[in-house]
Motif scaffolding. Structure first.
Motif, PDB file in Angstrom:
ATOM      1  N   LYS A  73      96.822  42.868  81.190  1.00  0.00           N
ATOM      2  CA  LYS A  73      98.053  42.762  80.402  1.00  0.00           C
ATOM      3  C   LYS A  73      97.849  41.828  79.214  1.00  0.00           C
ATOM      4  O   LYS A  73      98.321  42.098  78.108  1.00  0.00           O
ATOM      5  N   ASN A  74      97.133  40.730  79.453  1.00  0.00           N
ATOM      6  CA  ASN A  74      96.866  39.787  78.367  1.00  0.00           C
ATOM      7  C   ASN A  74      96.030  40.434  77.266  1.00  0.00           C
ATOM      8  O   ASN A  74      96.305  40.264  76.077  1.00  0.00           O
ATOM      9  N   MET A  75      95.005  41.157  77.666  1.00  0.00           N
ATOM     10  CA  MET A  75      94.140  41.812  76.689  1.00  0.00           C
ATOM     11  C   MET A  75      94.922  42.825  75.864  1.00  0.00           C
ATOM     12  O   MET A  75      94.747  42.937  74.646  1.00  0.00           O
ATOM     13  N   SER A  76      95.792  43.554  76.532  1.00  0.00           N
ATOM     14  CA  SER A  76      96.605  44.551  75.836  1.00  0.00           C
ATOM     15  C   SER A  76      97.534  43.895  74.826  1.00  0.00           C
ATOM     16  O   SER A  76      97.659  44.351  73.683  1.00  0.00           O
ATOM     17  N   SER A  77      98.185  42.790  75.231  1.00  0.00           N
ATOM     18  CA  SER A  77      99.125  42.112  74.332  1.00  0.00           C
ATOM     19  C   SER A  77      98.414  41.457  73.157  1.00  0.00           C
ATOM     20  O   SER A  77      99.002  41.266  72.094  1.00  0.00           O
ATOM     21  N   MET A  78      97.134  41.120  73.338  1.00  0.00           N
ATOM     22  CA  MET A  78      96.366  40.474  72.274  1.00  0.00           C
ATOM     23  C   MET A  78      95.575  41.467  71.433  1.00  0.00           C
ATOM     24  O   MET A  78      94.845  41.088  70.523  1.00  0.00           O
ATOM     25  N   GLY A  79      95.719  42.748  71.753  1.00  0.00           N
ATOM     26  CA  GLY A  79      95.037  43.774  70.973  1.00  0.00           C
ATOM     27  C   GLY A  79      93.553  43.889  71.255  1.00  0.00           C
ATOM     28  O   GLY A  79      92.797  44.399  70.424  1.00  0.00           O
ATOM     29  N   LYS A  80      93.119  43.435  72.425  1.00  0.00           N
ATOM     30  CA  LYS A  80      91.710  43.535  72.794  1.00  0.00           C
ATOM     31  C   LYS A  80      91.427  44.909  73.406  1.00  0.00           C
ATOM     32  O   LYS A  80      92.285  45.484  74.072  1.00  0.00           O
ATOM     33  N   PRO A  81      90.215  45.442  73.199  1.00  0.00           N
ATOM     34  CA  PRO A  81      89.887  46.744  73.801  1.00  0.00           C
ATOM     35  C   PRO A  81      89.812  46.646  75.319  1.00  0.00           C
ATOM     36  O   PRO A  81      89.191  45.732  75.862  1.00  0.00           O
ATOM     37  N   LEU A  82      90.452  47.585  75.989  1.00  0.00           N
ATOM     38  CA  LEU A  82      90.467  47.599  77.450  1.00  0.00           C
ATOM     39  C   LEU A  82      89.396  48.542  77.990  1.00  0.00           C
ATOM     40  O   LEU A  82      89.303  49.692  77.545  1.00  0.00           O
ATOM     41  N   PRO A  91      98.201  35.274  74.892  1.00  0.00           N
ATOM     42  CA  PRO A  91      98.443  36.239  75.974  1.00  0.00           C
ATOM     43  C   PRO A  91      99.879  36.123  76.460  1.00  0.00           C
ATOM     44  O   PRO A  91     100.580  35.159  76.142  1.00  0.00           O
ATOM     45  N   GLN A  92     100.312  37.104  77.220  1.00  0.00           N
ATOM     46  CA  GLN A  92     101.657  37.045  77.781  1.00  0.00           C
ATOM     47  C   GLN A  92     101.781  35.836  78.694  1.00  0.00           C
ATOM     48  O   GLN A  92     100.838  35.459  79.377  1.00  0.00           O
ATOM     49  N   GLY A  93     102.963  35.246  78.689  1.00  0.00           N
ATOM     50  CA  GLY A  93     103.179  34.088  79.544  1.00  0.00           C
ATOM     51  C   GLY A  93     103.308  34.480  81.007  1.00  0.00           C
ATOM     52  O   GLY A  93     103.524  35.640  81.346  1.00  0.00           O
ATOM     53  N   VAL A 117      94.581  38.773  89.578  1.00  0.00           N
ATOM     54  CA  VAL A 117      94.083  38.092  88.374  1.00  0.00           C
ATOM     55  C   VAL A 117      93.617  39.124  87.347  1.00  0.00           C
ATOM     56  O   VAL A 117      93.937  39.028  86.154  1.00  0.00           O
ATOM     57  N   ILE A 118      92.876  40.116  87.818  1.00  0.00           N
ATOM     58  CA  ILE A 118      92.388  41.176  86.927  1.00  0.00           C
ATOM     59  C   ILE A 118      93.554  41.915  86.273  1.00  0.00           C
ATOM     60  O   ILE A 118      93.542  42.209  85.069  1.00  0.00           O
ATOM     61  N   GLN A 119      94.566  42.203  87.060  1.00  0.00           N
ATOM     62  CA  GLN A 119      95.735  42.910  86.530  1.00  0.00           C
ATOM     63  C   GLN A 119      96.427  42.090  85.442  1.00  0.00           C
ATOM     64  O   GLN A 119      96.836  42.621  84.403  1.00  0.00           O
ATOM     65  N   PHE A 129      81.196  42.497  83.141  1.00  0.00           N
ATOM     66  CA  PHE A 129      81.918  41.237  83.358  1.00  0.00           C
ATOM     67  C   PHE A 129      81.766  40.321  82.143  1.00  0.00           C
ATOM     68  O   PHE A 129      82.749  39.781  81.618  1.00  0.00           O
ATOM     69  N   LYS A 130      80.540  40.172  81.672  1.00  0.00           N
ATOM     70  CA  LYS A 130      80.289  39.304  80.518  1.00  0.00           C
ATOM     71  C   LYS A 130      80.963  39.839  79.253  1.00  0.00           C
ATOM     72  O   LYS A 130      81.652  39.100  78.534  1.00  0.00           O
ATOM     73  N   LYS A 131      80.794  41.114  78.987  1.00  0.00           N
ATOM     74  CA  LYS A 131      81.334  41.706  77.760  1.00  0.00           C
ATOM     75  C   LYS A 131      82.854  41.649  77.720  1.00  0.00           C
ATOM     76  O   LYS A 131      83.454  41.326  76.682  1.00  0.00           O
ATOM     77  N   THR A 132      83.475  41.942  78.841  1.00  0.00           N
ATOM     78  CA  THR A 132      84.939  42.027  78.878  1.00  0.00           C
ATOM     79  C   THR A 132      85.600  40.652  78.883  1.00  0.00           C
ATOM     80  O   THR A 132      86.486  40.368  78.072  1.00  0.00           O
ATOM     81  N   CYS A 133      85.154  39.795  79.779  1.00  0.00           N
ATOM     82  CA  CYS A 133      85.839  38.507  79.957  1.00  0.00           C
ATOM     83  C   CYS A 133      85.578  37.530  78.813  1.00  0.00           C
ATOM     84  O   CYS A 133      86.431  36.691  78.508  1.00  0.00           O
ATOM     85  N   SER A 134      84.411  37.636  78.190  1.00  0.00           N
ATOM     86  CA  SER A 134      84.080  36.691  77.115  1.00  0.00           C
ATOM     87  C   SER A 134      84.822  36.996  75.812  1.00  0.00           C
ATOM     88  O   SER A 134      84.698  36.247  74.849  1.00  0.00           O
ATOM     89  N   GLN A 135      85.592  38.072  75.783  1.00  0.00           N
ATOM     90  CA  GLN A 135      86.393  38.362  74.590  1.00  0.00           C
ATOM     91  C   GLN A 135      87.472  37.306  74.360  1.00  0.00           C
ATOM     92  O   GLN A 135      87.855  37.045  73.219  1.00  0.00           O
TER      93      GLN A 135
END
Length: 212
Positions: free
Chosen positions: A184-193, A52-54, A178-180, A154-160
């Motif tokens: 950004k981390n999910m986007s940088s890692m190519g995870k579905p938002l 994820p982004q630093g 924290v959510i924001q 919550f479970k589906k999204t965060c457990s990725q």
């Protein structure tokens, strides 16, 4: 006359050789000075799709502590600064051991990408800091509303990316930031938002179960 021409040719040859030598020397020095930076950039490029982004150093828990300083000093040589919440307390020793093996290997003199490696005492301080500020997890069925659309989202999204975080580790007003950051981390890692409606449901779920 011929003697003068010969001397002129010799002088020009010496000047050419001297200029070439200076060029090689400056090139070698520049390469040496930039080698650690190049190593970090190359490693960062290799890891950027997995990491994820630093975060900024001042966002670290106990930012002025020795553990936080060591985290910033060593980890940012190859990738963005990770927050201690990226892993649980039980996961961090294994992660640090893996990263340390890479740093030790790249710190050897014959390696092109020269990276600074921590000593044993520094490793102990670093691991202790990470464990103390690690992600606190929780089993979803221990939270009310776990089987609601918000709980399932919550479970589906965060457990990725990591184990389910305990909502009580933050106050209600802390969760939006924290959510924001997680988005950004999910986007940088190519995870579905998730869409905004789903993100709002997750935020509400976390805030309902957060620290009071």
């Amino acid at each position: 006359m011929k003697s003068n021409r010969r001397l002129l040719k010799i002088a020009m040859t010496l000047l050419t050789i001297g200029a070439a030598g200076q060029l090689v020397m400056h090139s070698s020095m520049a390469q040496k000075n930039h080698m650690p930076m190049m190593g970090g950039m190359m490693m960062g490029g290799m890891m950027e799709k997995r990491m994820p982004q630093g975060i900024n150093p001042d966002q670290l828990p106990a930012a002025g502590s020795e553990g936080a300083k060591l985290l910033d000093r060593y980890c940012t040589q190859c990738h963005g600064l990770p927050g201690p919440g990226l892993h649980t307390a039980s996961e961090w020793p294994t992660v640090v051991a893996r990263m340390n093996r890479r740093m030790q290997m790249m710190s050897r003199k014959h390696m092109m990408m020269h990276i600074e490696a921590p000593g044993n005492n520094e490793l102990e301080i670093l691991i202790d800091y990470l464990k103390k500020n690690a992600q606190r997890t929780i089993e979803l069925n221990k939270l009310g509303g776990a089987d609601t659309p918000a709980g399932r989202a919550f479970k589906k999204t965060c457990s990725q990316c990591h184990a389910l975080p305990d909502p009580a580790q933050h106050r209600p007003n802390e969760w939006p930031a924290v959510i924001q950051r997680m988005q950004k981390n999910m986007s940088s890692m190519g995870k579905p938002l998730p869409d905004q409606t789903t993100m709002d449901q997750i935020l509400g779920f976390l805030q309902r179960h957060s620290a009071k």
